[in-house]
Design a protein around this motif. Structure first.
Motif, PDB file in Angstrom:
ATOM      1  N   ALA A 127      22.224 -42.346  -2.417  1.00 53.34           N
ATOM      2  CA  ALA A 127      23.147 -42.809  -3.453  1.00 53.34           C
ATOM      3  C   ALA A 127      23.923 -41.661  -4.079  1.00 53.34           C
ATOM      4  CB  ALA A 127      22.373 -43.570  -4.534  1.00 53.34           C
ATOM      5  N   ALA A 128      23.341 -40.477  -4.088  1.00 58.62           N
ATOM      6  CA  ALA A 128      24.003 -39.317  -4.686  1.00 58.62           C
ATOM      7  C   ALA A 128      23.785 -38.089  -3.796  1.00 58.62           C
ATOM      8  CB  ALA A 128      23.463 -39.056  -6.093  1.00 58.62           C
ATOM      9  N   ARG A 129      24.609 -37.072  -3.975  1.00 64.12           N
ATOM     10  CA  ARG A 129      24.492 -35.792  -3.272  1.00 64.12           C
ATOM     11  C   ARG A 129      24.511 -35.985  -1.749  1.00 64.12           C
ATOM     12  NH1 ARG A 129      19.755 -32.150  -5.265  1.00 64.12           N
ATOM     13  NH2 ARG A 129      21.114 -30.568  -4.324  1.00 64.12           N
ATOM     14  N   GLY A 130      25.489 -36.767  -1.300  1.00 60.06           N
ATOM     15  CA  GLY A 130      25.571 -37.068   0.124  1.00 60.06           C
ATOM     16  C   GLY A 130      25.810 -35.851   0.996  1.00 60.06           C
ATOM     17  N   GLN A 131      26.714 -34.959   0.586  1.00 58.67           N
ATOM     18  CA  GLN A 131      27.002 -33.806   1.433  1.00 58.67           C
ATOM     19  C   GLN A 131      25.807 -32.854   1.492  1.00 58.67           C
ATOM     20  OE1 GLN A 131      30.302 -31.388   0.117  1.00 58.67           O
ATOM     21  NE2 GLN A 131      29.699 -31.447  -2.033  1.00 58.67           N
ATOM     22  N   GLN A 132      25.045 -32.757   0.392  1.00 55.44           N
ATOM     23  CA  GLN A 132      23.843 -31.934   0.416  1.00 55.44           C
ATOM     24  C   GLN A 132      22.780 -32.540   1.339  1.00 55.44           C
ATOM     25  OE1 GLN A 132      25.442 -32.827  -2.349  1.00 55.44           O
ATOM     26  NE2 GLN A 132      25.630 -31.098  -3.778  1.00 55.44           N
ATOM     27  N   ALA A 133      22.712 -33.869   1.364  1.00 52.65           N
ATOM     28  CA  ALA A 133      21.738 -34.554   2.217  1.00 52.65           C
ATOM     29  C   ALA A 133      22.049 -34.316   3.692  1.00 52.65           C
ATOM     30  CB  ALA A 133      21.723 -36.041   1.910  1.00 52.65           C
TER      31      ALA A 133
END
Length: 202
Positions: A127-133
């Motif tokens: 749901a959040a921090r997609g590019q970090q994931a």
């Protein structure tokens, strides 16, 4: 901008900007987003959209994630750390603590989320921090590679026109080329031409 590769795209053959997935491991395919490291050093991740596209072409995601400029820079930092760690493994040298720290920092973020869809599994963005994931997933593959038995199978393609890093999955562990059909075939063809040229005329 990555100081180790040109990202202008000027005078770069179109074929050199295509992504390469012959490495056999996600993190090594990520390293290959710089082309011709020994000569032209073509940056294939020139824009955030290029990185988003790589995630899709690598099979991690179906839809490209939002990638920022800082996210692209973080990805380049991870990429170069993975490259140096792989080179150290090949040379039988101790890994750089700074490079290991860079990989660990990227891997510390929550990775992409596995989900079931129509009876098959796939990865999706949290749901959040997609590019970090997405980057964490690449970094975790590096941790798995360099800490496991496959590390001893990391190789550099023997072709002087390639030098791609790959994992040798052959049973004897003596594979020389990233691809027998690609670089291996070119090498065999070149050797044949050399033999023909050196043979006395009948």
């Amino acid at each position: 901008m990555n100081a180790e590769a040109s990202d202008t795209g000027e005078d770069v053959p179109a074929g050199e900007l295509r992504f390469n997935f012959r490495s056999g491991r996600l993190c090594l395919a990520f390293v290959a987003t710089v082309g011709e490291r020994w000569r032209g050093r073509y940056e294939r991740l020139r824009e955030p959209s290029d990185l988003a596209r790589w995630y899709c072409e690598a099979g991690l995601l179906r839809e490209p994630p939002d990638v920022t400029g800082s996210g692209l820079e973080a990805a380049r930092v991870l990429r170069e750390a993975v490259h140096r760690l792989a080179r150290a493994v090949i040379a039988g040298q101790a890994p750089s603590p700074a490079d290991e720290a860079a990989v660990n920092a990227a891997a510390a973020a929550p990775p992409l989320v596995p989900v079931l869809s129509g009876g098959t599994g796939r990865l999706t963005l949290p749901a959040a921090r997609g590019q970090q994931a997405a980057l964490s997933t690449v970094a975790r593959d590096a941790v798995d590679l360099f800490s496991g038995p496959a590390a001893a199978r990391v190789r550099e393609c023997a072709s002087p026109e390639c030098a791609l890093l790959f994992v040798d999955t052959s049973r004897p562990g003596r594979r020389r080329w990233c691809s027998s059909a690609a670089c291996g075939g070119k090498d065999r063809a070149a050797a044949y031409r050399r033999r023909r040229a050196a043979a006395p005329e009948g």
